[in-house]
Structures are given as structure tokens and as C-alpha cells.
Design an enzyme around this catalytic site. Structure first.
Site, PDB file in Angstrom:
ATOM      1  CG  ASN A   1     -33.521 100.249  41.478  1.00  0.00           C
ATOM      2  OD1 ASN A   1     -33.753 100.904  42.487  1.00  0.00           O
ATOM      3  ND2 ASN A   1     -32.450  99.460  41.185  1.00  0.00           N
TER       4      ASN A   1
ATOM      5  CG  ASP B   1     -32.596  91.113  41.212  1.00  0.00           C
ATOM      6  OD1 ASP B   1     -31.724  91.070  42.185  1.00  0.00           O
ATOM      7  OD2 ASP B   1     -33.748  91.344  41.381  1.00  0.00           O
TER       8      ASP B   1
ATOM      9  CG  PHE C   1     -35.183  96.299  52.749  1.00  0.00           C
ATOM     10  CD1 PHE C   1     -34.088  96.460  53.845  1.00  0.00           C
ATOM     11  CD2 PHE C   1     -36.224  97.096  53.172  1.00  0.00           C
ATOM     12  CE1 PHE C   1     -34.116  97.309  54.801  1.00  0.00           C
ATOM     13  CE2 PHE C   1     -36.387  98.112  54.309  1.00  0.00           C
ATOM     14  CZ  PHE C   1     -35.086  98.176  54.831  1.00  0.00           C
TER      15      PHE C   1
HETATM   16  O1  C5P Z   1     -33.131  88.428  45.721  1.00  0.00           O
HETATM   17  P1  C5P Z   1     -33.680  89.834  46.088  1.00  0.00           P
HETATM   18  O2  C5P Z   1     -32.985  90.780  45.094  1.00  0.00           O
HETATM   19  O3  C5P Z   1     -35.204  89.921  45.848  1.00  0.00           O
HETATM   20  O4  C5P Z   1     -33.154  90.173  47.665  1.00  0.00           O
HETATM   21  C1  C5P Z   1     -33.332  91.490  48.107  1.00  0.00           C
HETATM   22  C2  C5P Z   1     -32.408  91.564  49.091  1.00  0.00           C
HETATM   23  O5  C5P Z   1     -31.095  91.246  48.733  1.00  0.00           O
HETATM   24  C3  C5P Z   1     -32.149  93.094  49.411  1.00  0.00           C
HETATM   25  O6  C5P Z   1     -31.878  92.996  50.858  1.00  0.00           O
HETATM   26  C4  C5P Z   1     -31.073  93.522  48.355  1.00  0.00           C
HETATM   27  O7  C5P Z   1     -30.216  94.804  49.063  1.00  0.00           O
HETATM   28  C5  C5P Z   1     -30.316  92.188  48.480  1.00  0.00           C
HETATM   29  N1  C5P Z   1     -29.603  92.007  47.053  1.00  0.00           N
HETATM   30  C6  C5P Z   1     -28.049  91.920  47.005  1.00  0.00           C
HETATM   31  N2  C5P Z   1     -27.578  91.627  45.949  1.00  0.00           N
HETATM   32  C7  C5P Z   1     -28.202  91.639  44.660  1.00  0.00           C
HETATM   33  C8  C5P Z   1     -29.597  91.813  44.688  1.00  0.00           C
HETATM   34  C9  C5P Z   1     -30.342  92.035  45.896  1.00  0.00           C
HETATM   35  O8  C5P Z   1     -27.543  91.753  48.215  1.00  0.00           O
HETATM   36  N3  C5P Z   1     -27.555  91.269  43.715  1.00  0.00           N
END
Ligand code: C5P
Length: 408
Positions: A205, A274, A321
Site C-alpha cells: 500500500n 489485512d 489508526f
Molecule cells: O482493522 P483495521 O486494519 O482497520 O485496523 C487498523 C489498525 O489496526 C491500525 O492501527 C493498524 O496498524 C492495525 N492493524 C494491525 N494488524 C493488522 C491490520 C491492522 O495491528 N493485521
């Protein structure tokens, strides 16, 4: 803050102009106090134009004592900074001689004192000067060490006035209120993750790491011991206690989880993927018109930290975030509850002036107390705003049980 900038008669006096400007850029008011010999090197008008205040040059000059503000500065200043400080002024201050405005101000004020000496290296090394410096140190004055190099007198050695940036940083250090982050271990993640689907291709990204870097730099500035876990980015990370480079979400998960129990604060500013593709052992050949990749969910680092803290009842303060392109705040509120974290910073990455790969950001901060939108500003300022709230979390009662690292 109001700073009295004492300028004495050294060749480095011209650098004091830069010091005055730098202090103003940091939001401080500066009143220049020049000794008689300083005015031989730089004209008072230069300081007057920059500070937009009358320059104090002589205790007994006509008109000088009619201005109550001048007389009051001993009790209104937050810092007395002397740059450059000659052997002469250092000798006077150490011995309580008060025969001009600057030396009188030193004895009259109870504000912290910061001195940036500048003189010939032989003078700086002289026993008389050393003794005077020791006296001032014992009395609580702080110093910005002179640099080594070519001196105006032709000697090479220690004695050249420190650079303006160094002097400004030392002043900031003194003026900065004691932060609850001082000495705290803070882990910050920054940048994207890259998820490989064959040996040469990946899904990534556009995160640059700028927001996470600003947070890491600001936390370190406030005295925290910062561990920075950074995904692939071209940008140079700030110099903090530990920088760990990772590539994938799984690597970041490992790097964060193995350190988190030792941390007081974890800030997940990274744009973690994700989903990750299944990785082909060889380069995927070009063939059919379409190519389907099978993606699997990555480990949710922040979610795992939140659940671990919930289960154990102890753990670091957790900041996440939420980068979204729609329903930004509503989703952030939902995310905060779902991941059991203290604070979510929501940002709309659809905007061109905020979010990924730009120097500015406009965020909404979501805590247990509600949502608070901040105007568009530099990522450095946003980092400061976020850390102000983290400080409140650390010193507030709500964090008393959650913001203590799990030991053992
Ligand atoms: O669930 P989402 O990806 O929208 O959440 C975003 C937050 O979760 C951000 O702080 C990101 O750094 C963290 N995150 C994480 N592990 C992931 C995806 C996102 O810790 N696999």
C-alpha cells in the site's frame, strides 16, 4: 514562553540572530539583552527587527528605565539564555559581579540559566575559566558545549560557539514541561507491509511511514525510549533507541508481540496489510487473461494486543489508526470497541491533503470520552496532539491498570 537572550561580545554574536529566529519559530518570545561589546559585533537594530521588541543594551541609557517591561523581565522570563558567552561574562556571573544589565539580570532572576560559551580554546581551557564554569554548574546553570574547529583567532580547538540548532534544542529541553512519557518504553509501528505472492511480486500500500516516524520522533523528544518497527519505506527513520525493519504483516506481528509486554505504550501507526496472498515458490508465469490470487487474513496485531490485555488485565496503553475512505469516524468508534484499545486515530485516506504519503494530516481522535476532530496540520503537530492525549491516558486513572507493562 519568554526568553531573555543575552548576547556578549564574541565573534559568534552573529549566530545569536539565528538563535533568536529559531526560538521564535518554536513559538517563544525573545527579548535581546546585549552587552556593550556585543554591539560592536552586531547592531542592536538587527535584534530589534527580528524580536520586534526594544533591545536592552545599557542599564543606564536614557529611556531604558522608563519602560516597566524591561525592569520586570527578571521575574517574567522563563529562561535566561546567553549565547555567545565570553570568558568575561562567565567570570562575572560566577562571582556575582553585576555591573551591566545582563550580569544584573543573572543575579536578579530565578529563571533557569543556559549558557553557550564561545572563546579562544586556550581561554576555554584556562583554570580560571574552568573554575568559573564549575561554580555556575554547581549553581544549576546548564551549558551548551562549544564546538571544535577553526576559531576566528586562527587557533584550531574547542571554543567555537555551538551551532544555533544545538542551542535552540538545549533551550527547548529546559522549557519543555516534564512529560509523563519521560523514561517510558513506547513501541511505534510505521509504514506499509508488503505481502509477497511470488519471489518478485507483492501486494502493498502507499503508506510512507511519515505519521509513524513523526510519532516516534516526538515521543523520543519527550523523553520516551522508543522502539520503532518499520515496514518497507524509502524514508530515513528518526534516530530512536531501536529501529527494527520488517517486510510482512506476519513479521511485524512477531516483532510487536515479542516486545509488547515490556512496553508502556504501543502505537500502531503502520498500514498493516489485512490480507496476504499464498506465496508461489516460483515466479507466476503470464498465461491466461485473468489471474486469481487467494488471500488469507493476516494476524491482527492490535486486536491480539487488545485481547491479550483484556484477558490478563495488564498491558500497555494501546493506540491504533483507522485509515478509511468512508464512514471514517463511525468505523473508528466501532474498531476501538472491537479491538479493546484506548485510542483510535481516524483518518480519511481519500483526501489528497491528508493520510498516505503527504506531510499533513487531518484526524479525528476517538477515546472513551468521545470523538474529537483536529484541523489539517503537519504530521509533526498531529503527532504532538496524539501524544498529549497519550500522556493524559498515562497519568489518568483509567490507564492505571492498563498502562503498566506485563512483567515476567
Ligand atoms: O482493522 P483495521 O486494519 O482497520 O485496523 C487498523 C489498525 O489496526 C491500525 O492501527 C493498524 O496498524 C492495525 N492493524 C494491525 N494488524 C493488522 C491490520 C491492522 O495491528 N493485521
Amino acid at each position: 514562553m519568554l526568553i531573555a537572550l543575552g548576547v556578549t561580545g564574541g565573534i559568534g554574536a552573529y549566530k545569536a540572530v539565528e538563535v533568536a529566529r529559531g526560538l521564535q519559530k518554536h513559538g517563544h518570545e525573545v527579548v535581546a539583552v546585549m552587552t556593550h561589546s556585543a554591539t560592536r559585533f552586531v547592531g542592536p537594530v538587527t535584534f530589534e527587527a527580528i524580536t520586534r521588541r526594544p533591545v536592552i543594551t545599557d542599564q543606564f541609557a536614557e529611556g531604558m528605565n522608563a519602560d516597566i517591561e524591561h525592569i520586570a523581565i527578571a521575574s517574567t522570563i522563563d529562561l535566561l539564555l546567553i549565547a555567545p558567552a565570553t570568558a568575561n561574562i562567565i567570570g562575572k556571573l560566577a562571582n556575582g559581579i553585576a555591573d551591566d544589565f545582563l550580569s544584573t539580570l543573572y543575579t536578579a532572576t530565578r529563571a533557569p540559566v543556559l549558557i553557550a560559551p564561545a572563546m579562544n580554546s586556550q581561554m576555554f581551557a584556562h583554570a580560571a575559566v574552568r573554575k568559573n564554569l564549575d561554580t555556575l554548574v554547581a549553581r544549576g546553570a546548564r551549558f551548551v558545549e562549544p564546538g571544535e574547529g577553526y576559531l576566528a583567532c586562527g587557533w584550531i580547538g574547542k571554543g567555537r560557539l555551538a551551532e544555533p540548532d544545538e542551542i535552540i534544542a538545549a533551550a527547548e529541553e529546559i522549557l519543555r514541561p516534564e512529560s509523563p512519557l519521560r523514561g517510558q518504553r513506547v513501541l511505534v509501528t510505521a509504514g506499509p507491509t508488503y505481502e509477497d505472492f511470488d519471489p518478485v511480486r507483492f501486494i502493498g500500500n502507499r503508506s510512507s511511514g511519515k505519521m509513524g516516524f513523526a510519532l516516534a520522533a516526538e515521543a523520543a523528544h519527550r523523553g520516551a525510549e522508543v522502539s520503532l518497527i518499520v515496514g518497507p519505506t524509502e524514508l530515513e527513520p528518526p534516530s530512536v533507541r531501536e529501529v527494527v525493519r520488517v517486510r510482512t504483516a506476519s513479521e511485524m506481528h512477531q516483532a510487536v508481540m515479542s516486545r509488547a509486554s515490556d512496553m508502556h505504550v504501543v502505537i500502531m501507526a503502520a498500514a498493516v496489510a489485512d490480507y496476504m496472498p499464498e506465496r508461489a515458490p516460483q515466479k507466476v508465469p503470464k498465461g491466461a487473461d485473468t489471474l486469481t490470487l487467494v488471500l488469507h487474513k493476516t494476524p491482527d496485531i492490535l486486536g491480539d494486543l487488545g485481547h491479550r490485555r483484556l484477558a490478563s488485565g495488564r498491558g500497555p496503553a494501546l493506540i491504533g489508526f483507522a485509515a478509511e475512505t468512508q464512514d471514517v469516524v463511525a468505523r473508528a468508534i466501532e474498531k476501538r470497541a472491537k479491538k479493546h484499545v484506548d485510542l483510535i486515530v481516524a483518518n480519511d485516506v481519500a483526501r489528497t491533503d491528508a493520510g498516505f504519503d503527504v506531510d499533513t494530516n487531518a484526524v479525528t481522535i476517538v477515546t472513551a470520552d468521545g470523538a474529537e476532530s483536529l484541523p489539517l496540520q503537519s504530521k509533526t503537530n498531529v503527532a504532538g496532539e496524539i501524544l498529549n492525549r497519550v500522556e493524559r491516558l498515562l497519568s489518568g486513572s483509567r490507564s492505571a491498570e492498563s498502562a503498566s507493562p506485563v512483567r515476567g
